[in-house]
Design a protein around this motif. Structure first.
Motif, PDB file in Angstrom:
ATOM      1  N   ARG A  31      -1.162  10.771   3.068  1.00  0.00           N
ATOM      2  CA  ARG A  31      -0.430   9.707   2.379  1.00  0.00           C
ATOM      3  C   ARG A  31      -0.882   9.578   0.933  1.00  0.00           C
ATOM      4  N   GLU A  32      -2.184   9.560   0.713  1.00  0.00           N
ATOM      5  CA  GLU A  32      -2.695   9.413  -0.648  1.00  0.00           C
ATOM      6  C   GLU A  32      -2.313  10.604  -1.515  1.00  0.00           C
ATOM      7  N   ALA A  33      -2.319  11.804  -0.953  1.00  0.00           N
ATOM      8  CA  ALA A  33      -1.908  12.988  -1.708  1.00  0.00           C
ATOM      9  C   ALA A  33      -0.433  12.904  -2.081  1.00  0.00           C
ATOM     10  N   LEU A  34       0.401  12.411  -1.157  1.00  0.00           N
ATOM     11  CA  LEU A  34       1.825  12.265  -1.442  1.00  0.00           C
ATOM     12  C   LEU A  34       2.059  11.233  -2.536  1.00  0.00           C
ATOM     13  N   LEU A  35       1.346  10.124  -2.478  1.00  0.00           N
ATOM     14  CA  LEU A  35       1.502   9.087  -3.504  1.00  0.00           C
ATOM     15  C   LEU A  35       1.048   9.588  -4.873  1.00  0.00           C
ATOM     16  N   ASP A  36      -0.032  10.363  -4.912  1.00  0.00           N
ATOM     17  CA  ASP A  36      -0.475  10.949  -6.184  1.00  0.00           C
ATOM     18  C   ASP A  36       0.598  11.875  -6.744  1.00  0.00           C
ATOM     19  N   ALA A  37       1.214  12.671  -5.870  1.00  0.00           N
ATOM     20  CA  ALA A  37       2.235  13.615  -6.318  1.00  0.00           C
ATOM     21  C   ALA A  37       3.465  12.903  -6.847  1.00  0.00           C
ATOM     22  N   CYS A  38       3.842  11.793  -6.227  1.00  0.00           N
ATOM     23  CA  CYS A  38       5.053  11.071  -6.627  1.00  0.00           C
ATOM     24  C   CYS A  38       4.839  10.164  -7.827  1.00  0.00           C
ATOM     25  N   PHE A  39       3.686   9.498  -7.884  1.00  0.00           N
ATOM     26  CA  PHE A  39       3.476   8.472  -8.903  1.00  0.00           C
ATOM     27  C   PHE A  39       2.407   8.820  -9.929  1.00  0.00           C
ATOM     28  N   GLY A  40       1.677   9.894  -9.725  1.00  0.00           N
ATOM     29  CA  GLY A  40       0.627  10.253 -10.661  1.00  0.00           C
ATOM     30  C   GLY A  40      -0.692   9.602 -10.301  1.00  0.00           C
ATOM     31  N   CYS A  41      -1.748  10.168 -10.809  1.00  0.00           N
ATOM     32  CA  CYS A  41      -3.084   9.674 -10.482  1.00  0.00           C
ATOM     33  C   CYS A  41      -3.401   8.331 -11.134  1.00  0.00           C
ATOM     34  N   ASN A  42      -2.557   7.874 -12.061  1.00  0.00           N
ATOM     35  CA  ASN A  42      -2.789   6.558 -12.671  1.00  0.00           C
ATOM     36  C   ASN A  42      -2.044   5.458 -11.935  1.00  0.00           C
TER      37      ASN A  42
END
Length: 205
Positions: A31-42
């Motif tokens: 989940r966290e990897a998907l959110l990083d991919a969609c919204f960026g690490c910021n």
């Protein structure tokens, strides 16, 4: 001899290539990897994140979309908030794997989330997202015009839907978190990286 009748047979559509289920502990890394991919690490610095930091999601309202091979391809969670004194839920983030765009994953997550929220007796859901996309689920700006978020946001993207008629009547003021605090060890840490986020429209922040 009786003639054999031609009985019409209903065509059965292929089963959806994904399933919606409750999120599991084993889903967290994906989940966290998907959110990083969609919204960026910021993404941890965004306005709506202030309503989630250190808080547990609403019970039963962390959902995952998974492929038949078990791969997580979509996520949505809802959080307890006070919308200017009115009890409500804040939806987000909603994210879908790029490889699964066009399969209806986001819409399926939204419909399930709203159905579960209504079944659990919640009166309203608020989100920050694109009005043209979320209008299909009943979201409008009709009753969010007097609400604010703890940070900068675009007024036309603050949307709400009532699951119970009148749940957002008179809602005015700051949207604040009211969910149960997470144990300190489980509270997510804010990341220091500020890499530019990829475009994640129309997903809710």
């Amino acid at each position: 001899m009786t003639a054999k009748r031609n009985t019409p047979v209903a065509l059965i559509r292929d089963a959806a290539p994904f399933a919606i289920r409750a999120e599991r502990g084993s889903d967290v890394v994906a989940r966290e990897a998907l959110l990083d991919a969609c919204f960026g690490c910021n993404r941890h610095t965004r306005t709506c994140q202030r309503l989630r930091d250190g808080r547990a999601p609403a019970e039963g309202l962390s959902l995952a979309a998974v492929r038949q091979d078990g791969r997580l391809v979509g996520t949505v969670r809802l959080w307890h908030v006070s919308a200017g004194g009115r009890s409500a839920l804040m939806l987000g983030p909603l994210a879908v794997d790029d490889d699964c765009r066009g399969l209806g994953v986001g819409a399926a997550l939204m419909r399930r989330a709203l159905a579960v929220a209504k079944a659990r007796g919640h009166g309203a859901v608020i989100l920050l997202g694109d009005a043209p996309y979320y209008a299909r689920f009943g979201f409008t700006v009709a009753k969010t015009g007097e609400l604010s978020l703890p940070g900068t946001f675009e007024r036309e993207r603050l949307l709400g839907v009532e699951l119970v008629a009148g749940a957002l009547d008179g809602a005015w003021g700051m949207i604040t978190p009211t969910g149960a605090p997470l144990p300190e060890a489980k509270a997510p840490r804010t990341r220091s990286r500020t890499r530019k986020a990829p475009l994640a429209v129309p997903h809710a922040a």
